[in-house]
Design an enzyme around this catalytic site. Structure first.
Site, mmCIF file in Angstrom:
data_model
loop_
_atom_site.group_PDB
_atom_site.id
_atom_site.type_symbol
_atom_site.label_atom_id
_atom_site.label_comp_id
_atom_site.label_asym_id
_atom_site.label_seq_id
_atom_site.Cartn_x
_atom_site.Cartn_y
_atom_site.Cartn_z
ATOM 1 N N ILE A 35 1.571 7.545 -8.931
ATOM 2 C CA ILE A 35 2.033 6.799 -7.773
ATOM 3 C C ILE A 35 2.604 7.857 -6.832
ATOM 4 O O ILE A 35 3.690 8.384 -7.054
ATOM 5 C CB ILE A 35 3.037 5.686 -8.155
ATOM 6 C CG1 ILE A 35 3.440 4.850 -6.963
ATOM 7 C CG2 ILE A 35 4.226 6.208 -8.903
ATOM 8 C CD1 ILE A 35 4.193 3.575 -7.331
ATOM 9 N N TYR A 36 1.814 8.239 -5.843
ATOM 10 C CA TYR A 36 2.154 9.353 -4.962
ATOM 11 C C TYR A 36 1.976 8.957 -3.503
ATOM 12 O O TYR A 36 1.010 8.271 -3.149
ATOM 13 C CB TYR A 36 1.260 10.567 -5.247
ATOM 14 C CG TYR A 36 1.616 11.287 -6.512
ATOM 15 C CD1 TYR A 36 2.669 12.191 -6.532
ATOM 16 C CD2 TYR A 36 0.910 11.074 -7.679
ATOM 17 C CE1 TYR A 36 3.012 12.858 -7.701
ATOM 18 C CE2 TYR A 36 1.246 11.733 -8.851
ATOM 19 C CZ TYR A 36 2.293 12.628 -8.848
ATOM 20 O OH TYR A 36 2.629 13.285 -10.000
ATOM 21 N N TYR A 94 12.414 4.227 -10.182
ATOM 22 C CA TYR A 94 11.890 3.431 -11.288
ATOM 23 C C TYR A 94 12.979 2.588 -11.942
ATOM 24 O O TYR A 94 12.742 1.428 -12.301
ATOM 25 C CB TYR A 94 11.195 4.325 -12.319
ATOM 26 C CG TYR A 94 9.993 5.059 -11.761
ATOM 27 C CD1 TYR A 94 9.082 4.421 -10.923
ATOM 28 C CD2 TYR A 94 9.773 6.394 -12.041
ATOM 29 C CE1 TYR A 94 7.992 5.091 -10.395
ATOM 30 C CE2 TYR A 94 8.683 7.078 -11.518
ATOM 31 C CZ TYR A 94 7.795 6.415 -10.700
ATOM 32 O OH TYR A 94 6.717 7.079 -10.184
ATOM 33 N N ASN A 138 12.666 15.021 -11.974
ATOM 34 C CA ASN A 138 12.341 14.309 -10.744
ATOM 35 C C ASN A 138 13.338 13.143 -10.569
ATOM 36 O O ASN A 138 13.014 11.979 -10.773
ATOM 37 C CB ASN A 138 10.894 13.807 -10.784
ATOM 38 C CG ASN A 138 10.406 13.328 -9.436
ATOM 39 O OD1 ASN A 138 11.185 13.071 -8.526
ATOM 40 N ND2 ASN A 138 9.098 13.181 -9.315
ATOM 41 N N GLY A 190 9.226 2.288 2.347
ATOM 42 C CA GLY A 190 9.019 1.188 1.407
ATOM 43 C C GLY A 190 7.649 1.185 0.757
ATOM 44 O O GLY A 190 7.258 0.209 0.122
ATOM 45 N N LYS A 202 7.451 1.002 -3.138
ATOM 46 C CA LYS A 202 7.599 -0.384 -3.589
ATOM 47 C C LYS A 202 6.269 -1.137 -3.462
ATOM 48 O O LYS A 202 5.896 -1.918 -4.337
ATOM 49 C CB LYS A 202 8.697 -1.075 -2.782
ATOM 50 C CG LYS A 202 9.002 -2.462 -3.255
ATOM 51 C CD LYS A 202 10.154 -3.083 -2.478
ATOM 52 C CE LYS A 202 10.398 -4.491 -2.982
ATOM 53 N NZ LYS A 202 11.363 -5.206 -2.175
#
Length: 171
Positions: A96-97, A142, A135, A106, A109
């Site tokens: 997820i980058y 998360y 990180n 946002g 999200k």
């Protein structure tokens, strides 16, 4: 701001390769040596490797566009495509980058909500991911969206072993 998520196929290979390399480099180049980074980028984002991942029926990529500009991407895995074999009830969020110039809009999200939707559509009970222990921004994100640390696994950047937290969320 117009946001689009498009399922990635081999027709989008060049875009996926570009966004994958750029976002990974932006995120981790300051904390890793140049040689290890170059080796990882060449291996992880090669045409052959990405083509195989795109053709795997247990992996799914989504490209994220903001105002028609490629801004990031999502990769999820199920079953044997998972980087850790956690079982058939799990969906892995492997990547997820988002490009740094699109941070704080946002979009993380948006990608996470898409991953949750995919997991629910596939009737998965849990979602998990691995995140580098250093990180802190990603770990905080998360945790904010409901993930908890449940273990660790190794990630290799070239020859260097790094530790990822495994984080899990019950659906």
């Amino acid at each position: 701001m117009t946001i689009q998520l498009i399922q990635c196929t081999t027709d989008n290979l060049a875009d996926l390769q570009s966004i994958g390399r750029d976002t990974f480099y932006e995120t981790f180049h300051d904390q890793n040596n140049t040689e290890n980074m170059a080796t990882y980028l060449d291996e992880a984002f090669s045409n052959e490797k990405l083509t195989a991942e795109l053709q795997n029926p247990h992996s799914l990529f989504k490209l994220l566009y903001v105002n028609e500009e490629l801004a990031g991407y999502l990769k999820v895995n199920t079953d044997e495509a998972q980087s850790e074999k956690l079982g058939p009830d799990y969906l892995e969020v492997e990547r997820i980058y988002i490009l740094s110039r699109f941070h704080k809009l946002g979009l993380g999200k948006v990608l996470m909500e898409e991953a949750m939707k995919i997991a629910l559509d596939m009737q998965k009970a849990k979602v998990w991911l691995g995140v580098w222990e250093q990180n802190s921004n990603a770990i905080a994100f998360y945790e904010k969206v409901g993930f908890q640390k449940t273990g660790t696994h190794s990630f290799f950047m070239g020859e260097e072993e790094q530790i990822d937290f495994i984080m899990t969320k019950q659906l």
